[in-house]
Design an enzyme around this catalytic site. Sequence first.
Site, PDB file in Angstrom:
ATOM      1  N   HIS A 214      38.343  -4.203  58.603  1.00 46.69           N
ATOM      2  CA  HIS A 214      37.695  -5.511  59.061  1.00 46.69           C
ATOM      3  C   HIS A 214      37.280  -3.861  60.103  1.00 46.69           C
ATOM      4  O   HIS A 214      37.279  -2.692  60.047  1.00 46.69           O
ATOM      5  CB  HIS A 214      39.179  -5.330  60.176  1.00 46.69           C
TER       6      HIS A 214
ATOM      7  N   GLN B  22      45.525  -9.070  50.012  1.00 51.32           N
ATOM      8  CA  GLN B  22      43.366  -8.970  50.135  1.00 51.32           C
ATOM      9  C   GLN B  22      43.448  -7.639  50.035  1.00 51.32           C
ATOM     10  O   GLN B  22      43.981  -7.211  50.244  1.00 51.32           O
ATOM     11  CB  GLN B  22      43.531 -10.282  51.172  1.00 51.32           C
TER      12      GLN B  22
ATOM     13  N   HIS C 206      35.087  -8.553  59.229  1.00 52.98           N
ATOM     14  CA  HIS C 206      36.268  -9.516  58.334  1.00 52.98           C
ATOM     15  C   HIS C 206      35.158  -9.356  56.777  1.00 52.98           C
ATOM     16  O   HIS C 206      34.695  -9.980  56.512  1.00 52.98           O
ATOM     17  CB  HIS C 206      36.726 -10.620  58.320  1.00 52.98           C
TER      18      HIS C 206
ATOM     19  N   ARG D 160      50.696 -18.025  52.896  1.00 52.61           N
ATOM     20  CA  ARG D 160      50.269 -19.408  53.844  1.00 52.61           C
ATOM     21  C   ARG D 160      50.990 -20.305  53.161  1.00 52.61           C
ATOM     22  O   ARG D 160      50.746 -20.339  51.140  1.00 52.61           O
ATOM     23  CB  ARG D 160      48.239 -19.303  53.260  1.00 52.61           C
TER      24      ARG D 160
ATOM     25  N   LYS E 175      29.430 -16.418  58.069  1.00 47.09           N
ATOM     26  CA  LYS E 175      30.166 -15.353  56.568  1.00 47.09           C
ATOM     27  C   LYS E 175      28.866 -15.487  55.603  1.00 47.09           C
ATOM     28  O   LYS E 175      28.874 -16.551  55.555  1.00 47.09           O
ATOM     29  CB  LYS E 175      31.970 -15.824  56.630  1.00 47.09           C
TER      30      LYS E 175
ATOM     31  N   CYS F 121      44.191  -9.181  60.069  1.00 53.16           N
ATOM     32  CA  CYS F 121      42.634  -8.805  61.595  1.00 53.16           C
ATOM     33  C   CYS F 121      44.875  -8.522  62.420  1.00 53.16           C
ATOM     34  O   CYS F 121      43.603  -6.909  63.237  1.00 53.16           O
ATOM     35  CB  CYS F 121      42.250  -9.661  61.686  1.00 53.16           C
TER      36      CYS F 121
ATOM     37  N   ASP G 114      41.772  -6.528  51.975  1.00 51.75           N
ATOM     38  CA  ASP G 114      41.175  -6.875  53.074  1.00 51.75           C
ATOM     39  C   ASP G 114      40.044  -5.128  53.938  1.00 51.75           C
ATOM     40  O   ASP G 114      40.764  -4.261  53.662  1.00 51.75           O
ATOM     41  CB  ASP G 114      42.100  -6.849  54.006  1.00 51.75           C
TER      42      ASP G 114
END
Length: 618
Positions: free
Chosen positions: A350, A346, A479, A328, A433, A299, A348
């Site tokens: 945004h 991911q 997200h 992570r 979420k 992000c 991902d």
Amino acid sequence: MKEMTPLEEIRHSAAHVLATAVLRLYPDVKLDIGPPTSSGFYYDFDSEIPFTPEVVEAIEAEMKKVIKENQRFEKIEVSRDEAIEMIKEMGQETYKLGRLDDIPEGEAISFYRNGEFSDLCAGTHVNYTKKIKAFKLLNVAGSYHRGDSANKQLQRIYGTAFASKDELKEHLHRIEEAKKRDHRTLGREMGLFHIDDMVGQGLVLWKPNGAIIRQELEGFISSELSKQGYSQVYTPHVGKLELYRTSGHFPYYQDSQYPPIIHRDCLTELAEEGCSCSELSNKLEEGEIDGYLLKPMNCPMHIRIFRSEQHSYRDLPIRLAEFGTVYRWEQSGELNGMTRVRGFTQDDAHLFIREDQLQDEIQGCLGLVKTVFSLLGMNDYRVRVSLRAPESDKYVGEAEAWDKAEDALREAVKTLGVEFEEELGEAAFYGPKIDFVVKDVIGREWQLGTVQVDYNLPERFDLTYVGADNQDHRPVMIHRAPFGSMERFCGVLIEHFAGNFPTWLAPEQVRLLPMNDDLIDHAESLLIQLKEKKVRASIDRHSGKLGAKIRKAETDKIPHMIILGKREVEEGKVSIRSRNMPDLDGTCPFEDFLLAVSKEIESKSLPAKRPSVEKSPS
RNA sequence: GCCCAUGUAGCUCAGUCGGUAGAGCGCGUCCUUGGUAAGGACGAGGUCGGCGGUUCAAAUCCGCUCGUGGGCUCCA
């Protein structure tokens, strides 16, 4: 107290018998709690001696004796004082007094007695121990008292019980079968991925076959993204600590990050100053020295892309997507094949939107998740609306914004037309979420797709767009990741299909099986035609018998086999043996087959004969 | 991170009481040239996860360490 089902009664009673047996063999053991579960039962013990396999075997034998004694389960209602007295008499004050305190004033307090054993328990139970006709102790695990890692760790014995021996046998058989579908087993057998000691724990190496599956999935997502007005971006794997200080991830989530990368000169200088580790850590936190962090999430980088130019309200929504790899530092005990790793990509994106666009955009994201799941025939998922816990202070932002976001999510999830449940306290710190959760072969739940609303990061990074009123306004962020991560999703997908992928995903789609070496040339010419149509195919050039080649292709889980003999070549045809399209079985002109397979791949259709998907043992 | 278990050939595993390592599959070569789930012969492959200790001698016993499995805790 909810009535237990007959099966739960059996399992709950088995847990009491377990405790009975343990106390007979080890009278000093302190008991905590022993409930039935969805697949069996457990009991938590505080024991000086470790429950090794030999000990567990002895306990199991003792349980059989207790059952044979056919003890009667008897309910005893008592007052609170009597309960305390009973617990003390049994020498079980350590945990049971606390458990007693959990029972609210005014509620009935009861013990269940079987033989010499009695336990604080609301029930219910079978009437005699012989009603436990089939049970088995399965494994021993550590567990923290009251689920708090600050408390003492107890030993938990897991077992299962059924109404009949056949059902138990069936259950154990299902567990064995499920293990064969385990993505770690299939991943090795099918050459999909490898996790290497020398590379590092939780770091996935995608092998050629696995990479094909991933590429196909990424390709599919990419095409959906362009249909839905997303822009794809690329961002680096590291970024300055300052970036993550601003986002709030550093230093607050330091425990789950790889340590920062600090420049060599800086380290040398600090060493010369005699700087201690804790001083270094402080300097990093205070921002006195800078460094880089392996990115724990995408992000902040997407945010900086948004911020790099001015935006008009007319430009919104801006949708930035990336297959972004993040790192992570997951606890070592948490790592698991592809489903819990330390480096993952991911799918991902945004979305930077106006508040009035929130509902539509959430629905768009949910639609994408649904598209993905139905394309792959994954209908067995749970939808969780994760909301904030009412009285917690871990959440940032205004209550008003939260309410709006939560309402928007609630409203959007209704349009999905699937069951969902709201869970308090499951929200991210920056917003609520919607999560899509699926089970793996042994019944563990994994969160895959997610759609999250965020009012926090736009604030922290001071994001603005220019409104119709020529004033600056704060955008809202969404997200979202329909797969969650490529690693976890593929892991779950391998198990979902038991390795029998639909043809469009299969690493090898067609295998040519020539009957003898003289036919290899002919096979080569067909292979060229297949490759021209972008069909992934190979020739089995081994000299074994046809039966052996077919067996190999079956165990390799190849969707389509072309069997080539003299007969077919003379007739200008091919003989097809097909797993995914049984209609193709038999002899046909090669062109017909080529057309059918191309169509099948193009349409991304699911295998016609679905692999026998056995339910996970839950 | 914690508890329990576990680590032997590419894979699945055997290896008794401590005496210098075995099978099947796979792989290679040769023979075999076939009709819808295993043709045959021969061969190559192992510092028994790593380090240290006990011992005349360690895959085997002990300690540490790394990895893995099942749980627990955690998952921005």
